[in-house]
Write a protein that holds these residues in place. Structure first.
Motif, mmCIF file in Angstrom:
data_model
loop_
_atom_site.group_PDB
_atom_site.id
_atom_site.type_symbol
_atom_site.label_atom_id
_atom_site.label_comp_id
_atom_site.label_asym_id
_atom_site.label_seq_id
_atom_site.Cartn_x
_atom_site.Cartn_y
_atom_site.Cartn_z
ATOM 1 N N ILE A 69 7.384 -0.374 -6.152
ATOM 2 C CA ILE A 69 6.424 -1.472 -6.228
ATOM 3 C C ILE A 69 6.847 -2.568 -5.244
ATOM 4 O O ILE A 69 8.014 -2.683 -4.873
ATOM 5 N N HIS A 70 5.875 -3.364 -4.857
ATOM 6 C CA HIS A 70 6.101 -4.517 -3.980
ATOM 7 C C HIS A 70 6.932 -5.541 -4.749
ATOM 8 O O HIS A 70 6.946 -5.552 -5.988
ATOM 9 N N ASP A 71 7.588 -6.420 -4.025
ATOM 10 C CA ASP A 71 8.378 -7.481 -4.663
ATOM 11 C C ASP A 71 7.546 -8.315 -5.633
ATOM 12 O O ASP A 71 8.066 -8.868 -6.594
ATOM 13 N N SER A 72 6.240 -8.391 -5.400
ATOM 14 C CA SER A 72 5.341 -9.157 -6.270
ATOM 15 C C SER A 72 5.020 -8.414 -7.565
ATOM 16 O O SER A 72 4.414 -8.974 -8.465
ATOM 17 N N GLY A 73 5.401 -7.128 -7.649
ATOM 18 C CA GLY A 73 5.098 -6.319 -8.820
ATOM 19 C C GLY A 73 3.850 -5.472 -8.663
ATOM 20 O O GLY A 73 3.524 -4.685 -9.539
ATOM 21 N N ASN A 74 3.148 -5.630 -7.553
ATOM 22 C CA ASN A 74 1.935 -4.842 -7.303
ATOM 23 C C ASN A 74 2.285 -3.474 -6.726
ATOM 24 O O ASN A 74 3.361 -3.276 -6.172
ATOM 25 N N TYR A 75 1.334 -2.548 -6.836
ATOM 26 C CA TYR A 75 1.499 -1.230 -6.238
ATOM 27 C C TYR A 75 1.508 -1.346 -4.722
ATOM 28 O O TYR A 75 0.853 -2.215 -4.157
ATOM 29 N N VAL A 76 2.219 -0.444 -4.081
ATOM 30 C CA VAL A 76 2.243 -0.374 -2.625
ATOM 31 C C VAL A 76 1.266 0.725 -2.222
ATOM 32 O O VAL A 76 1.403 1.865 -2.642
ATOM 33 N N LYS A 77 0.273 0.376 -1.428
ATOM 34 C CA LYS A 77 -0.744 1.350 -1.024
ATOM 35 C C LYS A 77 -0.348 2.131 0.218
ATOM 36 O O LYS A 77 -0.801 3.244 0.437
ATOM 37 N N SER A 78 0.510 1.535 1.056
ATOM 38 C CA SER A 78 0.951 2.183 2.285
ATOM 39 C C SER A 78 2.274 1.574 2.719
ATOM 40 O O SER A 78 2.491 0.374 2.553
ATOM 41 N N GLN A 79 3.131 2.395 3.286
ATOM 42 C CA GLN A 79 4.387 1.885 3.832
ATOM 43 C C GLN A 79 4.173 1.265 5.207
ATOM 44 O O GLN A 79 4.987 0.488 5.666
ATOM 45 N N ASN A 80 3.098 1.630 5.858
ATOM 46 C CA ASN A 80 2.841 1.176 7.228
ATOM 47 C C ASN A 80 2.164 -0.195 7.215
ATOM 48 O O ASN A 80 1.042 -0.364 7.656
ATOM 49 N N VAL A 81 2.887 -1.171 6.709
ATOM 50 C CA VAL A 81 2.385 -2.540 6.616
ATOM 51 C C VAL A 81 3.023 -3.377 7.722
ATOM 52 O O VAL A 81 3.858 -2.899 8.479
ATOM 53 N N THR A 82 2.654 -4.639 7.794
ATOM 54 C CA THR A 82 3.137 -5.516 8.850
ATOM 55 C C THR A 82 4.667 -5.546 8.923
ATOM 56 O O THR A 82 5.241 -5.506 10.012
ATOM 57 N N ALA A 83 5.333 -5.582 7.779
ATOM 58 C CA ALA A 83 6.802 -5.632 7.778
ATOM 59 C C ALA A 83 7.389 -4.381 8.427
ATOM 60 O O ALA A 83 8.358 -4.465 9.190
ATOM 61 N N PHE A 84 6.806 -3.228 8.158
ATOM 62 C CA PHE A 84 7.286 -1.985 8.778
ATOM 63 C C PHE A 84 7.016 -2.014 10.275
ATOM 64 O O PHE A 84 7.878 -1.673 11.086
ATOM 65 N N GLN A 85 5.819 -2.434 10.652
ATOM 66 C CA GLN A 85 5.449 -2.464 12.071
ATOM 67 C C GLN A 85 6.342 -3.437 12.846
ATOM 68 O O GLN A 85 6.754 -3.152 13.966
ATOM 69 N N THR A 86 6.654 -4.578 12.247
ATOM 70 C CA THR A 86 7.541 -5.556 12.882
ATOM 71 C C THR A 86 8.944 -4.976 13.058
ATOM 72 O O THR A 86 9.553 -5.104 14.128
ATOM 73 N N THR A 88 13.857 13.017 0.933
ATOM 74 C CA THR A 88 12.991 14.006 0.272
ATOM 75 C C THR A 88 11.938 14.589 1.201
ATOM 76 O O THR A 88 11.234 15.518 0.816
ATOM 77 N N ALA A 89 11.777 14.009 2.391
ATOM 78 C CA ALA A 89 10.760 14.441 3.366
ATOM 79 C C ALA A 89 9.345 14.303 2.821
ATOM 80 O O ALA A 89 8.452 15.056 3.182
ATOM 81 N N GLN A 90 9.132 13.317 1.962
ATOM 82 C CA GLN A 90 7.809 13.103 1.388
ATOM 83 C C GLN A 90 7.017 12.089 2.199
ATOM 84 O O GLN A 90 7.562 11.133 2.736
ATOM 85 N N ARG A 91 5.727 12.306 2.235
ATOM 86 C CA ARG A 91 4.811 11.448 2.976
ATOM 87 C C ARG A 91 4.394 10.236 2.151
ATOM 88 O O ARG A 91 4.609 10.166 0.945
ATOM 89 N N ASP A 92 3.743 9.329 2.836
ATOM 90 C CA ASP A 92 3.248 8.075 2.265
ATOM 91 C C ASP A 92 2.439 8.297 0.981
ATOM 92 O O ASP A 92 2.623 7.593 0.000
ATOM 93 N N SER A 93 1.548 9.284 0.986
ATOM 94 C CA SER A 93 0.668 9.496 -0.167
ATOM 95 C C SER A 93 1.444 9.844 -1.426
ATOM 96 O O SER A 93 1.031 9.478 -2.529
ATOM 97 N N VAL A 94 2.555 10.517 -1.285
ATOM 98 C CA VAL A 94 3.378 10.849 -2.452
ATOM 99 C C VAL A 94 4.244 9.662 -2.839
ATOM 100 O O VAL A 94 4.267 9.244 -3.993
ATOM 101 N N VAL A 95 4.954 9.100 -1.868
ATOM 102 C CA VAL A 95 5.901 8.016 -2.152
ATOM 103 C C VAL A 95 5.196 6.817 -2.790
ATOM 104 O O VAL A 95 5.667 6.270 -3.780
ATOM 105 N N CYS A 96 4.053 6.435 -2.258
ATOM 106 C CA CYS A 96 3.336 5.265 -2.782
ATOM 107 C C CYS A 96 2.768 5.490 -4.180
ATOM 108 O O CYS A 96 2.519 4.532 -4.904
ATOM 109 N N ASN A 97 2.591 6.738 -4.555
ATOM 110 C CA ASN A 97 1.961 7.036 -5.842
ATOM 111 C C ASN A 97 2.907 7.578 -6.905
ATOM 112 O O ASN A 97 2.460 7.893 -8.011
#
Length: 129
Positions: A88-105, A18-27
């Motif tokens: 949503i995160h596997d824990s059921g919480n909202y994802v605030k950013s895709q650029n987290v440790t797992a992505f960086q790793t 979709t070429a959407q940025r983090d702010s759209v995808v996370c929300n």
């Protein structure tokens, strides 16, 4: 992509298609998903779009994110996730950013094969995927 946890892989695939940025995808919210004549799209509040800052004078309140077949299938597979948000995160919480440790790793591991990936941000990495 296979180095990412499922929730981030889903978000990255959606971004690719979709070429959407983090702010759209996370929300993204389920209430924004619409279907018309067999076509699916999100009616996204304009304030989440990067272009909104440049076009303040326009009265348009929404932008439309049209889903191709892959993005549609991905989104529909996530229906019933128990949240008002699509991703949503596997824990059921909202994802605030895709650029987290797992992505960086995952990016660091991938950059051993594709060195140019090391310098890219998440938006550019979505495009390279």
């Amino acid at each position: 992509m296979n180095l990412l946890p499922k929730y981030l892989r889903d978000m990255a695939l959606f971004s690719v298609h979709t070429a959407q940025r983090d702010s759209v995808v996370c929300n993204l919210q389920w209430d924004w998903l619409k279907e018309e004549n067999g076509y699916y799209f999100f009616q996204v509040p304009r304030k989440l779009m990067k272009s909104a800052k440049k076009m303040k004078k326009e009265k348009q309140r929404y932008e439309y994110v049209i889903l191709n077949d892959r993005a549609r299938d991905l989104v529909l597979s996530l229906k019933g996730n128990g949240s008002d948000r699509v991703f949503i995160h596997d824990s059921g919480n909202y994802v605030k950013s895709q650029n987290v440790t797992a992505f960086q790793t995952a990016r660091d591991k991938t950059s051993k094969v594709f060195p140019e990936m090391k310098e890219d941000d998440i938006h550019l990495c979505d495009i390279h995927s």
